[in-house]
Design a protein around this motif. Structure first.
Motif, PDB file in Angstrom:
ATOM      1  N   VAL A   1       2.075  17.382 -10.567  1.00  0.00           N
ATOM      2  CA  VAL A   1       2.706  16.055 -10.524  1.00  0.00           C
ATOM      3  C   VAL A   1       4.132  16.169 -10.014  1.00  0.00           C
ATOM      4  O   VAL A   1       4.556  15.426  -9.114  1.00  0.00           O
ATOM      5  N   ARG A   2       4.884  17.088 -10.582  1.00  0.00           N
ATOM      6  CA  ARG A   2       6.297  17.239 -10.206  1.00  0.00           C
ATOM      7  C   ARG A   2       6.432  17.568  -8.721  1.00  0.00           C
ATOM      8  O   ARG A   2       7.275  16.989  -8.017  1.00  0.00           O
ATOM      9  N   ARG A   3       5.588  18.471  -8.213  1.00  0.00           N
ATOM     10  CA  ARG A   3       5.709  18.895  -6.819  1.00  0.00           C
ATOM     11  C   ARG A   3       5.247  17.807  -5.848  1.00  0.00           C
ATOM     12  O   ARG A   3       5.845  17.641  -4.778  1.00  0.00           O
ATOM     13  N   CYS A   4       4.225  17.045  -6.211  1.00  0.00           N
ATOM     14  CA  CYS A   4       3.800  15.938  -5.344  1.00  0.00           C
ATOM     15  C   CYS A   4       4.873  14.850  -5.305  1.00  0.00           C
ATOM     16  O   CYS A   4       5.149  14.274  -4.248  1.00  0.00           O
ATOM     17  N   ALA A   5       5.490  14.578  -6.447  1.00  0.00           N
ATOM     18  CA  ALA A   5       6.569  13.588  -6.476  1.00  0.00           C
ATOM     19  C   ALA A   5       7.748  14.042  -5.626  1.00  0.00           C
ATOM     20  O   ALA A   5       8.335  13.257  -4.876  1.00  0.00           O
ATOM     21  N   ALA A   6       8.085  15.322  -5.704  1.00  0.00           N
ATOM     22  CA  ALA A   6       9.199  15.855  -4.916  1.00  0.00           C
ATOM     23  C   ALA A   6       8.919  15.778  -3.423  1.00  0.00           C
ATOM     24  O   ALA A   6       9.849  15.666  -2.612  1.00  0.00           O
ATOM     25  N   ALA A   7       7.632  15.809  -3.049  1.00  0.00           N
ATOM     26  CA  ALA A   7       7.257  15.715  -1.634  1.00  0.00           C
ATOM     27  C   ALA A   7       7.303  14.286  -1.113  1.00  0.00           C
ATOM     28  O   ALA A   7       7.136  14.064   0.089  1.00  0.00           O
ATOM     29  N   GLY A   8       7.499  13.316  -2.000  1.00  0.00           N
ATOM     30  CA  GLY A   8       7.661  11.932  -1.565  1.00  0.00           C
ATOM     31  C   GLY A   8       6.561  10.981  -1.977  1.00  0.00           C
ATOM     32  O   GLY A   8       6.633   9.788  -1.669  1.00  0.00           O
ATOM     33  N   PHE A   9       5.534  11.455  -2.682  1.00  0.00           N
ATOM     34  CA  PHE A   9       4.441  10.575  -3.102  1.00  0.00           C
ATOM     35  C   PHE A   9       4.884   9.724  -4.289  1.00  0.00           C
ATOM     36  O   PHE A   9       5.394  10.239  -5.280  1.00  0.00           O
ATOM     37  N   ALA A  10       4.668   8.414  -4.181  1.00  0.00           N
ATOM     38  CA  ALA A  10       5.047   7.481  -5.242  1.00  0.00           C
ATOM     39  C   ALA A  10       3.908   7.249  -6.225  1.00  0.00           C
ATOM     40  O   ALA A  10       4.133   6.774  -7.334  1.00  0.00           O
ATOM     41  N   SER A  11       2.683   7.559  -5.814  1.00  0.00           N
ATOM     42  CA  SER A  11       1.529   7.386  -6.689  1.00  0.00           C
ATOM     43  C   SER A  11       0.552   8.523  -6.450  1.00  0.00           C
ATOM     44  O   SER A  11       0.588   9.191  -5.416  1.00  0.00           O
ATOM     45  N   LEU A  12      -0.319   8.735  -7.434  1.00  0.00           N
ATOM     46  CA  LEU A  12      -1.157   9.924  -7.444  1.00  0.00           C
ATOM     47  C   LEU A  12      -2.578   9.596  -7.883  1.00  0.00           C
ATOM     48  O   LEU A  12      -2.828   8.577  -8.533  1.00  0.00           O
ATOM     49  N   ASP A  13      -3.472  10.501  -7.547  1.00  0.00           N
ATOM     50  CA  ASP A  13      -4.868  10.460  -7.988  1.00  0.00           C
ATOM     51  C   ASP A  13      -5.101  11.701  -8.845  1.00  0.00           C
ATOM     52  O   ASP A  13      -4.789  12.819  -8.430  1.00  0.00           O
TER      53      ASP A  13
ATOM     54  N   MET B   1       0.855  -1.197   0.000  1.00  0.00           N
ATOM     55  CA  MET B   1       0.000   0.000   0.000  1.00  0.00           C
ATOM     56  C   MET B   1       0.885   1.240   0.000  1.00  0.00           C
ATOM     57  O   MET B   1       1.669   1.459   0.918  1.00  0.00           O
ATOM     58  N   ASN B   2       0.773   2.045  -1.059  1.00  0.00           N
ATOM     59  CA  ASN B   2       1.495   3.312  -1.129  1.00  0.00           C
ATOM     60  C   ASN B   2       0.639   4.445  -0.572  1.00  0.00           C
ATOM     61  O   ASN B   2      -0.592   4.363  -0.560  1.00  0.00           O
ATOM     62  N   VAL B   3       1.291   5.503  -0.135  1.00  0.00           N
ATOM     63  CA  VAL B   3       0.598   6.737   0.236  1.00  0.00           C
ATOM     64  C   VAL B   3       0.490   7.593  -1.010  1.00  0.00           C
ATOM     65  O   VAL B   3       1.488   7.853  -1.690  1.00  0.00           O
ATOM     66  N   SER B   4      -0.716   8.004  -1.329  1.00  0.00           N
ATOM     67  CA  SER B   4      -1.004   8.736  -2.553  1.00  0.00           C
ATOM     68  C   SER B   4      -1.774  10.002  -2.208  1.00  0.00           C
ATOM     69  O   SER B   4      -2.323  10.127  -1.116  1.00  0.00           O
ATOM     70  N   THR B   5      -1.808  10.934  -3.146  1.00  0.00           N
ATOM     71  CA  THR B   5      -2.627  12.132  -2.949  1.00  0.00           C
ATOM     72  C   THR B   5      -3.321  12.512  -4.238  1.00  0.00           C
ATOM     73  O   THR B   5      -2.781  12.329  -5.335  1.00  0.00           O
ATOM     74  N   SER B   6      -4.527  13.028  -4.092  1.00  0.00           N
ATOM     75  CA  SER B   6      -5.188  13.650  -5.230  1.00  0.00           C
ATOM     76  C   SER B   6      -4.423  14.919  -5.606  1.00  0.00           C
ATOM     77  O   SER B   6      -3.911  15.645  -4.755  1.00  0.00           O
ATOM     78  N   LEU B   7      -4.377  15.195  -6.898  1.00  0.00           N
ATOM     79  CA  LEU B   7      -3.752  16.439  -7.362  1.00  0.00           C
ATOM     80  C   LEU B   7      -4.599  17.661  -7.040  1.00  0.00           C
ATOM     81  O   LEU B   7      -4.160  18.790  -7.296  1.00  0.00           O
ATOM     82  N   ASN B   8      -5.778  17.459  -6.430  1.00  0.00           N
ATOM     83  CA  ASN B   8      -6.590  18.627  -6.074  1.00  0.00           C
ATOM     84  C   ASN B   8      -6.030  19.390  -4.879  1.00  0.00           C
ATOM     85  O   ASN B   8      -6.628  20.363  -4.425  1.00  0.00           O
ATOM     86  N   VAL B   9      -4.859  18.978  -4.370  1.00  0.00           N
ATOM     87  CA  VAL B   9      -4.155  19.803  -3.392  1.00  0.00           C
ATOM     88  C   VAL B   9      -3.672  21.109  -4.028  1.00  0.00           C
ATOM     89  O   VAL B   9      -3.298  22.050  -3.325  1.00  0.00           O
TER      90      VAL B   9
ATOM     91  N   TYR C   1       4.938  16.877   4.799  1.00  0.00           N
ATOM     92  CA  TYR C   1       4.384  16.438   6.085  1.00  0.00           C
ATOM     93  C   TYR C   1       3.255  15.432   5.863  1.00  0.00           C
ATOM     94  O   TYR C   1       3.196  14.385   6.531  1.00  0.00           O
ATOM     95  N   ALA C   2       2.349  15.717   4.923  1.00  0.00           N
ATOM     96  CA  ALA C   2       1.226  14.824   4.665  1.00  0.00           C
ATOM     97  C   ALA C   2       1.712  13.438   4.247  1.00  0.00           C
ATOM     98  O   ALA C   2       1.167  12.409   4.684  1.00  0.00           O
ATOM     99  N   CYS C   3       2.730  13.403   3.421  1.00  0.00           N
ATOM    100  CA  CYS C   3       3.271  12.127   2.970  1.00  0.00           C
ATOM    101  C   CYS C   3       3.858  11.340   4.149  1.00  0.00           C
ATOM    102  O   CYS C   3       3.595  10.144   4.312  1.00  0.00           O
ATOM    103  N   SER C   4       4.626  12.019   4.979  1.00  0.00           N
ATOM    104  CA  SER C   4       5.203  11.356   6.161  1.00  0.00           C
ATOM    105  C   SER C   4       4.109  10.852   7.099  1.00  0.00           C
ATOM    106  O   SER C   4       4.204   9.756   7.672  1.00  0.00           O
TER     107      SER C   4
END
Length: 285
Positions: A20-32, A1-9, A274-277
């Protein structure tokens, strides 16, 4: 199970390639990918323009080393008789088809959709509502089989003016089982369940192998707040442990835009980190 986030942040003014680039840089391996945020713009695009848009977003994900594992599909409105953006039901059906093809380009395995009441006053019976939703979502089985993209039907949250259907896992299960297709499953929205005073552990366990996607969000049990875990009153140890117990194979996917999108942009990346952690902490419980 990966931690993911919607791009609606990020709001729609920020290109999805940058999001996409900024969510990846924050540590998210997968996205919504939240298609809902863009359905007004999509209605003004040609299908070829939409495909090109999707290919650019997919290229940005490939370059960043992340993948899309969910998408929130277009939304018809509060009910099937109260459509947004002056859509007709036929126009909404075409939008659903387009969104599924966009999901295929993005590599998304599961697109989340809302089952709902037929009318604003909710005067129709549960049996009539179930039958309508089965007929409606069954129309898309051929495109699911063509693309390999699945539909995950979400638990809804109640409206004051009428009884709202599909707010409890028993009704979700009945709809999914009536559709009876391996490319139709469930999305569990923790915030919706909490607002409806449902036991998260029991609900997730009941869905079992039907569960293909999550909307992870917290609230105070009264309002649908879409905030990060521990900013509300959900028992996150129970959520994490039950997801593991049922062998859930999807991601722990945030829909927590009200904790992140409201931040000044200069601090948003720190908020995402922080959210990813925080998510990794919860799934380790």
């Amino acid at each position: 199970m990966n931690v993911s986030t919607s791009l609606n942040v990020f709001d729609a003014a920020i290109p999805r390639t940058e999001a996409v680039r900024r969510c990846a840089a924050a540590g998210f391996a997968s996205l919504d990918m939240n298609y809902w945020d863009f359905q007004k713009q999509v209605l003004h695009m040609s299908e070829e323009e939409e495909r090109a848009w999707a290919r650019d977003i997919r290229a940005s994900a490939d370059e960043a080393g992340v993948r899309f594992t969910q998408m929130h599909g277009p939304v018809h409105g509060p009910t099937f008789a109260n459509l947004v953006l002056e859509l007709t039901l036929d126009a909404y059906e075409r939008l659903v088809e387009r969104s599924l093809r966009t999901a295929h380009i993005l590599g998304v395995p599961w697109v989340v959709f809302h089952p709902s009441n037929l009318s604003v006053d909710g005067g129709e019976s549960y049996e009539q509502t179930l039958e309508f939703n089965v007929r409606f979502y069954r129309k898309f089985v051929p495109i699911l089989e063509e693309t390999g993209v699945g539909i995950a039907l979400e638990n809804m949250t109640g409206h004051r003016q009428a009884r709202t259907y599909f707010t409890v896992p028993e009704e979700q299960i009945e709809l999914i089982d009536a559709l009876d297709h391996p490319l139709v499953g469930a999305c569990w929205d923790t915030g919706h369940g909490h607002k409806m005073s449902l036991n998260q552990k029991e609900a997730i366990a009941a869905l079992g192998s039907r569960l293909k996607a999550t909307h992870i969000q917290d609230n105070n049990g009264t309002h649908d707040q879409h905030v990060l875990p521990y900013q509300g009153t959900i028992r996150w140890d129970e959520v994490a442990q039950t997801l593991k117990a049922i062998g859930y194979e999807g991601d722990f996917t945030y829909e927590t835009h009200n904790s992140i999108r409201t931040l000044p942009d200069g601090i948003r990346d720190a908020g995402l980190t922080y959210a990813c952690s925080l998510g990794h902490y919860i799934i380790s419980l």
